[in-house]
Design a protein around this motif. Structure first.
Motif: not given
Length: 218
Positions: A63-68, A93-97, A114-118
């Motif tokens: 999962t690519e986890i992007v936080t704003w 961005r946390l790339s969990s790989a 915050f808004v977190q988008m996966w």
């Protein structure tokens, strides 16, 4: 264009522990087979943490986890050794790989939103990675090539117009304020899912902040 209102979001989290979550897609115990993803986006969560509240260490993978951050400060720690404070205007961005663990907390004495988008990666596996961009500008798109996606941040004044990127899939999330998009008025927490977007524009009804994902076909 499919408009989803903030009031339609599924409420989750743990209010007794100071965690309020609002999910735009099928998530956790809330399973909706007709709302699993749009393009690469598989989650768009609005999170509200009271002072001292947070998510204890938990795993992610593929999962690519992007936080704003909307308001407040988010403390991030992960199993790869990163420890940062994320503030409004920063893109994290946390790339969990193949797998990583992290902690997310509100260590401040004021509320955190915050808004977190996966996003789903194009290919599974790989090595985890982490990145934070402090104070990203409107004119600087943020690329997530692992998911075939680009994030555009738009901060609009009343009456200001901005082009919506053309794309196979475009996901528009209103962070704050009100915008008009193709005859629809969208407010905080509202979102539009646009397929085959072309020659569209958004207009600030009030001062507004908008997150726009431009995504390739999947």
């Amino acid at each position: 264009m499919d408009v989803r209102r903030a009031a339609e979001r599924y409420r989750g989290g743990d209010p007794a522990a100071g965690i309020d979550s609002y999910h735009a897609f099928s998530f956790g115990p809330h399973y909706d087979p007709d709302n699993l993803r749009f393009g690469a986006v598989i989650a768009c969560n609005e999170e509200r943490l009271a002072p001292g509240a947070g998510f204890d260490e938990h795993p992610h993978s593929h999962t690519e986890i992007v936080t704003w951050v909307v308001e407040g400060e988010l403390t991030h720690r992960d199993s790869a050794g990163h420890e940062t404070t994320v503030r409004p205007g920063d893109v994290q961005r946390l790339s969990s790989a193949a797998g990583v663990r992290h902690v997310e907390r509100n260590d401040a004495d004021t509320p955190l939103t915050f808004v977190q988008m996966w996003l789903a990666p194009l290919k599974p596996g790989g090595d985890p990675s982490y990145e934070i961009v402090h104070g990203i500008a409107d004119s600087t798109p943020y690329a997530v090539p692992e998911a075939g996606a680009m994030l555009h941040v738009r901060r609009l004044t009343p009456g200001e117009r901005t082009a919506v990127p053309d794309g196979a899939y475009v996901y528009v999330h209103v962070v704050r304020g009100e915008v008009r998009l193709e005859g629809w008025e969208l407010g905080p927490g509202d979102a539009a899912r646009i397929t085959d977007a072309k020659d569209l524009e958004a207009v600030g009804v009030t001062a507004a902040e908008v997150l726009v994902w431009e995504m390739a076909a999947v």
